[in-house]
Design a protein around this motif. Structure first.
Motif, PDB file in Angstrom:
ATOM      1  N   LEU A 140       0.831  -1.211   0.000  1.00 45.79           N
ATOM      2  CA  LEU A 140       0.000   0.000   0.000  1.00 45.79           C
ATOM      3  C   LEU A 140       0.863   1.257   0.000  1.00 45.79           C
ATOM      4  N   TRP A 141       1.829   1.310   0.894  1.00 42.16           N
ATOM      5  CA  TRP A 141       2.674   2.495   0.975  1.00 42.16           C
ATOM      6  C   TRP A 141       3.639   2.580  -0.199  1.00 42.16           C
ATOM      7  N   GLY A 142       4.177   1.439  -0.619  1.00 43.83           N
ATOM      8  CA  GLY A 142       5.075   1.454  -1.770  1.00 43.83           C
ATOM      9  C   GLY A 142       4.384   1.924  -3.033  1.00 43.83           C
ATOM     10  N   THR A 143       3.155   1.438  -3.261  1.00 42.20           N
ATOM     11  CA  THR A 143       2.396   1.859  -4.441  1.00 42.20           C
ATOM     12  C   THR A 143       2.033   3.334  -4.364  1.00 42.20           C
ATOM     13  N   THR A 144       1.658   3.808  -3.174  1.00 42.78           N
ATOM     14  CA  THR A 144       1.299   5.215  -3.007  1.00 42.78           C
ATOM     15  C   THR A 144       2.489   6.126  -3.268  1.00 42.78           C
ATOM     16  N   ILE A 145       3.641   5.788  -2.699  1.00 41.07           N
ATOM     17  CA  ILE A 145       4.853   6.589  -2.928  1.00 41.07           C
ATOM     18  C   ILE A 145       5.209   6.610  -4.406  1.00 41.07           C
ATOM     19  N   GLY A 146       5.182   5.430  -5.025  1.00 39.80           N
ATOM     20  CA  GLY A 146       5.518   5.350  -6.447  1.00 39.80           C
ATOM     21  C   GLY A 146       4.545   6.118  -7.317  1.00 39.80           C
ATOM     22  N   ALA A 147       3.242   6.052  -6.987  1.00 40.53           N
ATOM     23  CA  ALA A 147       2.233   6.759  -7.782  1.00 40.53           C
ATOM     24  C   ALA A 147       2.408   8.262  -7.692  1.00 40.53           C
ATOM     25  N   ILE A 148       2.670   8.766  -6.498  1.00 43.86           N
ATOM     26  CA  ILE A 148       2.847  10.214  -6.320  1.00 43.86           C
ATOM     27  C   ILE A 148       4.052  10.708  -7.099  1.00 43.86           C
ATOM     28  N   LEU A 149       5.154   9.978  -7.029  1.00 43.19           N
ATOM     29  CA  LEU A 149       6.366  10.395  -7.740  1.00 43.19           C
ATOM     30  C   LEU A 149       6.261  10.174  -9.245  1.00 43.19           C
ATOM     31  N   SER A 150       5.358   9.298  -9.670  1.00 43.84           N
ATOM     32  CA  SER A 150       5.211   9.014 -11.101  1.00 43.84           C
ATOM     33  C   SER A 150       4.464  10.123 -11.836  1.00 43.84           C
ATOM     34  N   ILE A 151       3.601  10.846 -11.137  1.00 40.58           N
ATOM     35  CA  ILE A 151       2.775  11.866 -11.805  1.00 40.58           C
ATOM     36  C   ILE A 151       3.617  12.952 -12.462  1.00 40.58           C
ATOM     37  N   CYS A 194      -5.795   6.241 -14.861  1.00 40.80           N
ATOM     38  CA  CYS A 194      -4.628   6.167 -13.983  1.00 40.80           C
ATOM     39  C   CYS A 194      -4.958   5.476 -12.668  1.00 40.80           C
ATOM     40  N   LEU A 195      -6.171   5.674 -12.164  1.00 41.68           N
ATOM     41  CA  LEU A 195      -6.586   4.968 -10.956  1.00 41.68           C
ATOM     42  C   LEU A 195      -6.634   3.459 -11.199  1.00 41.68           C
ATOM     43  N   GLY A 196      -7.094   3.067 -12.380  1.00 40.34           N
ATOM     44  CA  GLY A 196      -7.104   1.651 -12.727  1.00 40.34           C
ATOM     45  C   GLY A 196      -5.698   1.073 -12.793  1.00 40.34           C
ATOM     46  N   TYR A 197      -4.769   1.829 -13.399  1.00 41.08           N
ATOM     47  CA  TYR A 197      -3.375   1.391 -13.447  1.00 41.08           C
ATOM     48  C   TYR A 197      -2.785   1.262 -12.044  1.00 41.08           C
ATOM     49  N   THR A 198      -3.129   2.205 -11.167  1.00 42.40           N
ATOM     50  CA  THR A 198      -2.586   2.189  -9.810  1.00 42.40           C
ATOM     51  C   THR A 198      -3.083   0.977  -9.036  1.00 42.40           C
ATOM     52  N   LEU A 199      -4.353   0.644  -9.196  1.00 41.28           N
ATOM     53  CA  LEU A 199      -4.891  -0.549  -8.538  1.00 41.28           C
ATOM     54  C   LEU A 199      -4.213  -1.817  -9.043  1.00 41.28           C
ATOM     55  N   TYR A 200      -3.977  -1.860 -10.346  1.00 42.73           N
ATOM     56  CA  TYR A 200      -3.284  -3.027 -10.907  1.00 42.73           C
ATOM     57  C   TYR A 200      -1.879  -3.137 -10.315  1.00 42.73           C
ATOM     58  N   MET A 201      -1.194  -1.999 -10.169  1.00 45.37           N
ATOM     59  CA  MET A 201       0.164  -2.022  -9.633  1.00 45.37           C
ATOM     60  C   MET A 201       0.169  -2.426  -8.160  1.00 45.37           C
ATOM     61  N   PHE A 202      -0.849  -1.996  -7.422  1.00 45.81           N
ATOM     62  CA  PHE A 202      -0.953  -2.408  -6.022  1.00 45.81           C
ATOM     63  C   PHE A 202      -1.096  -3.918  -5.913  1.00 45.81           C
ATOM     64  N   GLU A 203      -1.943  -4.473  -6.760  1.00 49.71           N
ATOM     65  CA  GLU A 203      -2.121  -5.928  -6.799  1.00 49.71           C
ATOM     66  C   GLU A 203      -0.813  -6.632  -7.143  1.00 49.71           C
ATOM     67  N   TYR A 204      -0.085  -6.082  -8.110  1.00 47.78           N
ATOM     68  CA  TYR A 204       1.179  -6.694  -8.512  1.00 47.78           C
ATOM     69  C   TYR A 204       2.219  -6.587  -7.405  1.00 47.78           C
TER      70      TYR A 204
END
Length: 271
Positions: free
Chosen positions: A87-98, A201-211
């Motif tokens: 959860l935290w790894g995906t959130t950090i990565g998503a914020i920095l990816s924007i 982008c929200l869909g991509y983020t959910l997929y990345m969280f799952e991965y």
């Protein structure tokens, strides 16, 4: 001039185009066939070796059963830590990816800036998650913090690319209208791009969280916390029944998250 004389060049042109399309398809099929044959030769597959290895593979699988449910509490605790890391790894990565995706998009940034941002993306993607895990274990020590940071950086390499593709597919007319009204670069990104790409982008983020939940289990090999750390410990100690319990718990959670994220992604697409 007769009607047949007038349509003859058109018919010839259509026939020529069909021939060119057919020729391209044949060349593509030949090229793919050669690539697969070349790859198979490089693999050096030995059917006899596979045949002689079957008893060893069967023996390994037999040691995994039945699962040892006495460590179910340990498995659940490790799984919770894995979900927290993801959860935290995906959130950090998503914020920095924007911002990186915005700088990489060809419809928003100049070529020199796109080149630099794309170079950063490629550099991050070229580093395996195991190497990132080792780096952060050296920096923060064994445990979940190292795995969280490794997942965050690993996520940037993929989400930034996904976000970039979504940004480049927006309706160009909306961007041109903002440019005509002399909107700033940030205003174009905020009002012209983000509303269009947010659901995707929200869909991509959910997929990345799952991965990342599955990736977190791999990071346990280098001591980066989560269920992977316990899994590797049991395998190294030849406690295969306990390792099976860990894998079953991970399977249940990954399946549940996959079903939930799929429903959410479909909802975002509809909306």
């Amino acid at each position: 001039m007769k009607f047949t004389d007038r349509i003859h060049p058109t018919i010839s042109k259509i026939t020529s185009n069909q021939y060119n399309v057919w020729l391209v398809r044949v060349l593509v099929i030949i090229g793919l066939g050669w690539a697969y044959i070349w790859s198979l030769q490089g693999l050096k597959v030995n059917p006899e070796l596979i045949k002689t290895s079957l008893p060893y593979m069967t023996d390994f699988l037999s040691r995994l059963l039945p699962p040892d449910l006495s460590i179910l509490d340990v498995a659940i605790k490790a799984l919770i830590e894995t979900v927290q890391m993801s959860l935290w790894g995906t959130t950090i990565g998503a914020i920095l990816s924007i911002p990186l995706a915005l700088l990489s998009a060809r419809n928003l940034s100049p070529i020199w800036l796109r080149w630099l941002a794309s170079l950063v993306q490629n550099a991050v993607r070229s580093v395996p998650s195991i190497i990132l895990g080792l780096f952060f274990v050296a920096a923060t020590g064994l445990g979940a913090p190292a795995g969280t940071l490794a997942l965050g950086i690993y996520t940037i390499g993929y989400l930034a690319k996904f976000y970039q593709e979504a940004i480049e597919s927006v309706d160009q007319r909306s961007l041109e209208s903002l440019q005509v009204s002399r909107a700033s670069w940030w205003q174009i990104a905020q009002y012209g791009v983000m509303p269009q790409v947010l659901p995707l982008c929200l869909g991509y983020t959910l997929y990345m969280f799952e991965y990342n939940i599955r990736a977190a289990s791999v990071l346990g090999v280098v001591g980066a916390g989560g269920i992977g750390f316990e899994l590797v410990s049991y395998i190294r100690g030849f406690e295969y029944n306990k390792a099976t319990t860990m894998m079953l718990v991970l399977l249940v959670v990954v399946t549940a998250i996959d079903a939930l994220s799929s429903q959410l992604r479909n909802k975002f697409k509809v909306d």
